[in-house]
Write a protein that holds these residues in place. Structure first.
Motif, PDB file in Angstrom:
ATOM      1  N   LEU A  74       0.827  -1.208   0.000  1.00 22.38           N
ATOM      2  CA  LEU A  74       0.000   0.000   0.000  1.00 22.38           C
ATOM      3  C   LEU A  74       0.867   1.265   0.000  1.00 22.38           C
ATOM      4  CD1 LEU A  74      -2.773  -1.007   2.595  1.00 22.38           C
ATOM      5  CD2 LEU A  74      -2.932  -1.060   0.098  1.00 22.38           C
ATOM      6  N   ASP A  75       1.993   1.193   0.686  1.00 17.28           N
ATOM      7  CA  ASP A  75       2.878   2.361   0.777  1.00 17.28           C
ATOM      8  C   ASP A  75       3.524   2.725  -0.556  1.00 17.28           C
ATOM      9  OD1 ASP A  75       2.463   3.107   3.397  1.00 17.28           O
ATOM     10  OD2 ASP A  75       4.087   1.868   4.209  1.00 17.28           O
ATOM     11  N   LYS A  76       3.388   1.873  -1.553  1.00  8.94           N
ATOM     12  CA  LYS A  76       3.915   2.202  -2.875  1.00  8.94           C
ATOM     13  C   LYS A  76       3.237   3.446  -3.463  1.00  8.94           C
ATOM     14  CE  LYS A  76       5.597  -2.281  -4.524  1.00  8.94           C
ATOM     15  NZ  LYS A  76       6.880  -1.783  -5.067  1.00  8.94           N
ATOM     16  N   LEU A  77       2.059   3.788  -2.937  1.00 14.07           N
ATOM     17  CA  LEU A  77       1.369   4.988  -3.419  1.00 14.07           C
ATOM     18  C   LEU A  77       2.205   6.240  -3.171  1.00 14.07           C
ATOM     19  CD1 LEU A  77      -1.348   5.951  -4.682  1.00 14.07           C
ATOM     20  CD2 LEU A  77      -2.124   6.408  -2.347  1.00 14.07           C
ATOM     21  N   LYS A  78       3.118   6.176  -2.203  1.00 17.11           N
ATOM     22  CA  LYS A  78       3.947   7.332  -1.870  1.00 17.11           C
ATOM     23  C   LYS A  78       4.860   7.746  -3.017  1.00 17.11           C
ATOM     24  CE  LYS A  78       4.225   6.796   3.157  1.00 17.11           C
ATOM     25  NZ  LYS A  78       4.005   8.213   3.498  1.00 17.11           N
ATOM     26  N   ALA A  79       5.124   6.838  -3.934  1.00 18.25           N
ATOM     27  CA  ALA A  79       5.957   7.207  -5.087  1.00 18.25           C
ATOM     28  C   ALA A  79       5.265   8.274  -5.923  1.00 18.25           C
ATOM     29  CB  ALA A  79       6.243   5.966  -5.936  1.00 18.25           C
ATOM     30  N   LYS A  80       3.945   8.254  -5.937  1.00 18.77           N
ATOM     31  CA  LYS A  80       3.175   9.230  -6.707  1.00 18.77           C
ATOM     32  C   LYS A  80       2.731  10.403  -5.830  1.00 18.77           C
ATOM     33  CE  LYS A  80      -0.784   9.500  -9.880  1.00 18.77           C
ATOM     34  NZ  LYS A  80      -1.907   8.725 -10.506  1.00 18.77           N
ATOM     35  N   PHE A  81       2.426  10.116  -4.568  1.00 19.08           N
ATOM     36  CA  PHE A  81       1.959  11.148  -3.624  1.00 19.08           C
ATOM     37  C   PHE A  81       2.818  11.057  -2.362  1.00 19.08           C
ATOM     38  CE2 PHE A  81      -1.772   9.835  -6.133  1.00 19.08           C
ATOM     39  CZ  PHE A  81      -2.133  11.044  -6.696  1.00 19.08           C
ATOM     40  N   PRO A  82       4.004  11.666  -2.368  1.00 13.92           N
ATOM     41  CA  PRO A  82       4.981  11.475  -1.278  1.00 13.92           C
ATOM     42  C   PRO A  82       4.529  11.977   0.084  1.00 13.92           C
ATOM     43  CG  PRO A  82       5.690  13.199  -2.803  1.00 13.92           C
ATOM     44  CD  PRO A  82       4.533  12.524  -3.448  1.00 13.92           C
ATOM     45  N   MET A 163      -8.448  -7.476  -5.307  1.00 13.60           N
ATOM     46  CA  MET A 163      -7.070  -7.184  -4.951  1.00 13.60           C
ATOM     47  C   MET A 163      -6.181  -8.392  -5.255  1.00 13.60           C
ATOM     48  SD  MET A 163      -5.680  -5.307  -1.512  1.00 13.60           S
ATOM     49  CE  MET A 163      -5.193  -6.685  -0.484  1.00 13.60           C
ATOM     50  N   LEU A 164      -6.567  -9.561  -4.771  1.00  7.52           N
ATOM     51  CA  LEU A 164      -5.892 -10.811  -5.068  1.00  7.52           C
ATOM     52  C   LEU A 164      -6.961 -11.889  -5.179  1.00  7.52           C
ATOM     53  CD1 LEU A 164      -2.961 -10.579  -2.502  1.00  7.52           C
ATOM     54  CD2 LEU A 164      -2.725 -10.373  -4.980  1.00  7.52           C
ATOM     55  N   ALA A 165      -6.595 -13.060  -5.663  1.00 11.50           N
ATOM     56  CA  ALA A 165      -7.586 -14.109  -5.865  1.00 11.50           C
ATOM     57  C   ALA A 165      -7.140 -15.434  -5.260  1.00 11.50           C
ATOM     58  CB  ALA A 165      -7.873 -14.300  -7.358  1.00 11.50           C
ATOM     59  N   ASP A 166      -8.121 -16.244  -4.886  1.00 12.66           N
ATOM     60  CA  ASP A 166      -7.911 -17.648  -4.549  1.00 12.66           C
ATOM     61  C   ASP A 166      -8.593 -18.481  -5.627  1.00 12.66           C
ATOM     62  OD1 ASP A 166      -6.413 -17.501  -2.214  1.00 12.66           O
ATOM     63  OD2 ASP A 166      -8.172 -17.399  -0.920  1.00 12.66           O
ATOM     64  N   GLY A 334     -13.288 -19.564  -8.370  1.00 12.51           N
ATOM     65  CA  GLY A 334     -12.428 -18.485  -7.903  1.00 12.51           C
ATOM     66  C   GLY A 334     -13.147 -17.554  -6.942  1.00 12.51           C
ATOM     67  N   THR A 335     -12.399 -17.035  -6.006  1.00 14.70           N
ATOM     68  CA  THR A 335     -12.889 -16.012  -5.083  1.00 14.70           C
ATOM     69  C   THR A 335     -11.697 -15.124  -4.743  1.00 14.70           C
ATOM     70  OG1 THR A 335     -14.069 -15.627  -2.992  1.00 14.70           O
ATOM     71  CG2 THR A 335     -12.499 -17.444  -3.025  1.00 14.70           C
ATOM     72  N   GLY A 336     -11.804 -14.254  -3.766  1.00 13.91           N
ATOM     73  CA  GLY A 336     -10.643 -13.430  -3.468  1.00 13.91           C
ATOM     74  C   GLY A 336     -10.889 -12.318  -2.477  1.00 13.91           C
ATOM     75  N   THR A 337      -9.900 -11.451  -2.365  1.00 14.41           N
ATOM     76  CA  THR A 337      -9.950 -10.277  -1.498  1.00 14.41           C
ATOM     77  C   THR A 337     -10.486  -9.100  -2.306  1.00 14.41           C
ATOM     78  OG1 THR A 337      -8.066 -11.076  -0.224  1.00 14.41           O
ATOM     79  CG2 THR A 337      -8.561  -8.731  -0.062  1.00 14.41           C
ATOM     80  N   ILE A 338     -11.368  -8.315  -1.702  1.00 17.27           N
ATOM     81  CA  ILE A 338     -11.939  -7.157  -2.387  1.00 17.27           C
ATOM     82  C   ILE A 338     -11.547  -5.869  -1.664  1.00 17.27           C
ATOM     83  CG2 ILE A 338     -13.858  -8.420  -3.430  1.00 17.27           C
ATOM     84  CD1 ILE A 338     -15.659  -7.433  -1.169  1.00 17.27           C
ATOM     85  N   ILE A 339     -11.533  -4.776  -2.407  1.00 22.26           N
ATOM     86  CA  ILE A 339     -11.134  -3.479  -1.858  1.00 22.26           C
ATOM     87  C   ILE A 339     -12.123  -2.423  -2.350  1.00 22.26           C
ATOM     88  CG2 ILE A 339      -9.470  -3.151  -3.752  1.00 22.26           C
ATOM     89  CD1 ILE A 339      -7.675  -1.666  -1.678  1.00 22.26           C
ATOM     90  N   ALA A 340     -12.560  -1.528  -1.450  1.00 20.03           N
ATOM     91  CA  ALA A 340     -13.661  -0.617  -1.780  1.00 20.03           C
ATOM     92  C   ALA A 340     -13.558   0.681  -0.991  1.00 20.03           C
ATOM     93  CB  ALA A 340     -14.993  -1.307  -1.476  1.00 20.03           C
ATOM     94  N   GLN A 357      -3.878   1.493  -7.125  1.00 19.29           N
ATOM     95  CA  GLN A 357      -2.542   0.955  -6.855  1.00 19.29           C
ATOM     96  C   GLN A 357      -2.621  -0.516  -6.444  1.00 19.29           C
ATOM     97  OE1 GLN A 357       0.337   3.078  -6.852  1.00 19.29           O
ATOM     98  NE2 GLN A 357       1.611   1.248  -6.638  1.00 19.29           N
ATOM     99  N   ALA A 358      -3.560  -0.836  -5.562  1.00 18.93           N
ATOM    100  CA  ALA A 358      -3.633  -2.179  -4.982  1.00 18.93           C
ATOM    101  C   ALA A 358      -4.338  -3.196  -5.869  1.00 18.93           C
ATOM    102  CB  ALA A 358      -4.336  -2.112  -3.622  1.00 18.93           C
ATOM    103  N   SER A 359      -5.133  -2.717  -6.830  1.00 24.13           N
ATOM    104  CA  SER A 359      -5.909  -3.664  -7.636  1.00 24.13           C
ATOM    105  C   SER A 359      -5.487  -3.729  -9.102  1.00 24.13           C
ATOM    106  CB  SER A 359      -7.400  -3.318  -7.575  1.00 24.13           C
ATOM    107  OG  SER A 359      -7.659  -2.047  -8.151  1.00 24.13           O
ATOM    108  N   LEU A 360      -4.695  -2.738  -9.550  1.00 21.42           N
ATOM    109  CA  LEU A 360      -4.368  -2.669 -10.976  1.00 21.42           C
ATOM    110  C   LEU A 360      -2.883  -2.540 -11.281  1.00 21.42           C
ATOM    111  CD1 LEU A 360      -7.256  -0.235 -11.981  1.00 21.42           C
ATOM    112  CD2 LEU A 360      -7.131  -2.672 -12.566  1.00 21.42           C
ATOM    113  N   ASP A 361      -2.082  -2.083 -10.326  1.00 19.91           N
ATOM    114  CA  ASP A 361      -0.659  -1.888 -10.579  1.00 19.91           C
ATOM    115  C   ASP A 361       0.071  -3.231 -10.553  1.00 19.91           C
ATOM    116  OD1 ASP A 361       1.774   0.013 -10.706  1.00 19.91           O
ATOM    117  OD2 ASP A 361       2.236  -1.299  -9.006  1.00 19.91           O
TER     118      ASP A 361
END
Length: 458
Positions: A74-82, A163-166, A334-340, A357-361
């Motif tokens: 999640l902290d990778k967002l800081k590269a765009k918004f420091p 975000m990720l899948a099982d 398939g199932t997975g983790t969701i983010i909203a 960032q968390a679902s598409l990068d």
């Protein structure tokens, strides 16, 4: 394998059943107590400026090592918004999230393991519609398989992103296969039954010593929803009502289950054998000790095997399908983790940037997939050379990207329909259901009554 990972896997399967009496009822109460209409149709909130200083609060159920993996991603967002601070609060379940929304103090971003609660989240407006953001930013949803797009939306409203899948497939013991002269994993139920007969060993008293494949349900990853795609069994009809009795796959599935139980000598012998197997997430899991030659399970089992029994020689494959469904082979559940973005989030524009960032990068998804032993959710991340998994893991990325992935339908009753079917399976295998057709119709009526009550605001 860490305790948090075990908890997360249980949550995938049974978590929302445990929360249904609390979280689902609270969601409905939120709607009944003057909650705003479901968000949607408005403009997307503006993204933050590069130098804006603000804090994005995130709720998730991650703890310990897994919490660290996700926080770093999640902290990778800081590269765009420091100047943005990510305040990641772990060990927050869906009930705590619901209470925060109801109390008017929600996080900016919600991460949930309980995909089957999405219908309730969306229908009450507890999660915001992401369509304005997706359209504004021209997000390519074709990067995500259709089944995954389906379990992150409800009645046309996209109120979450994956975000990720099982992904669930088949594990088999290669040593035992070789000893019995079996060249490879079964691709259909006829081959599965023949392999079971070869692999199963009985003690002198007739009790089961080693089972080729155990039909008990629910047990381990033997859950109705994981088997259903391989039998063409549908939960809901086009009218949104339960359709078990009119979907031939269910009868085929339950009759195959009974055929296996009869082969083993009946329900009592199966139950006695099952009682001697270890916990699903312990080193003494029946597959890991060699007492079960084949099992259904998710991609995460590869991590358990590496950690707990690294010497086990095993293979993975798509689960076998009905002989008449040969074209479906290669697919699976398939199932997975969701983010909203929850209703009432204070920083929705920044929240959306974090969700992207968390679902598409690609780099973010691959880093989390490597750390959590999950399937990354976009096509680009699946093909990344940085995805580092054992050879057996490829089965699950192939299933995910097969075009044959199947997910649970999203409903306003959460996973109550899944519980009803798994409860029925338990009664059926015990011989407590004299008429299969009548039994399935009874379950349909039970599920449709619950759907009708939610539809009327009950």
């Amino acid at each position: 394998m860490s305790a948090p990972t075990r908890i997360r896997r249980i949550a995938r399967k049974r978590g929302s059943l445990l929360l249904s009496a609390v979280a689902a009822s609270t969601l409905l109460a939120t709607a009944a107590c003057g909650a705003a209409a479901p968000a949607g149709g408005g403009d997307a909130a503006a993204p933050p400026n590069k130098d804006d200083k603000l804090t994005i609060t995130v709720y998730s159920k991650f703890t310990d090592r897994e919490y660290g993996v996700v926080t770093k991603a999640l902290d990778k967002l800081k590269a765009k918004f420091p100047n943005i601070t990510i305040k990641h609060e772990g060990n927050q379940d869906d009930d705590k999230l619901t209470q925060s929304i109801r109390g008017g103090n929600p996080p900016d971003v919600a991460i949930s393991f309980y995909t089957d609660n999405l219908g309730a989240w969306c229908s009450t407006g507890s999660f915001q519609d992401l369509k304005p953001y997706i359209e504004r930013d021209k997000v390519d949803l074709e990067q995500i398989p259709q089944a995954v797009r389906d379990y992150t939306s409800y009645q046309g409203k996209r109120c979450a992103m994956p975000m990720l899948a099982d992904v669930y497939g088949f594990f088999y013991n290669k040593t035992q296969f070789a000893a019995k002269g079996i060249a490879g994993p079964p691709k259909n139920t006829t081959e599965l039954f023949e392999d079971v007969k070869k692999l199963t060993e009985f003690n002198p008293d007739g009790s089961i010593k080693t089972a080729g494949f155990l039909p008990s349900m629910p047990f381990y990853a033997n859950q109705a929803q994981y088997w259903a795609p391989n039998f063409g069994a549908k939960f809901m009809g086009p009218d949104g009502k339960s359709s078990l009795a009119s979907s031939p796959g269910w009868k085929e599935m339950f009759e195959f289950q009974k055929k296996l139980i009869d082969f083993y000598g009946g329900h009592e012998k199966v139950e006695k054998f099952k009682a001697g197997l270890g916990d699903e997430y312990s080193k003494d899991n029946g597959f890991q000790t060699g007492k079960l030659s084949m099992i259904y399970d998710g991609e995460f089992r590869t991590a358990f095997l590496k950690d707990q029994v690294p010497s086990l020689d095993y293979g993975t494959a798509p689960a076998p399908v009905l002989d008449s469904l040969a074209g479906q082979y290669g697919g699976g559940f398939g199932t997975g983790t969701i983010i909203a973005i929850p209703k009432g989030a204070k920083n929705p524009g920044a929240a959306w940037e974090l969700i992207k960032q968390a679902s598409l990068d690609t780099d973010t998804l691959v880093e989390m997939a490597n750390g959590l032993n999950n399937v990354p959710s976009t096509k680009d991340s699946l093909n990344s050379p940085n995805l580092k998994m054992p050879p057996q893991f490829k089965t699950f990325t192939d299933i995910y990207n097969s075009g044959k992935l199947v997910a649970n339908p999203t409903t306003p009753i959460g996973d109550a329909f899944l519980k009803a079917v798994n409860d029925f399976a338990e009664k059926w295998q015990a011989g407590s259901v004299p008429d299969l057709d009548a039994g399935l119709k009874k379950v349909d009526a039970q599920i449709n009554d619950e759907l009708a009550q939610k539809g009327s605001g009950g």
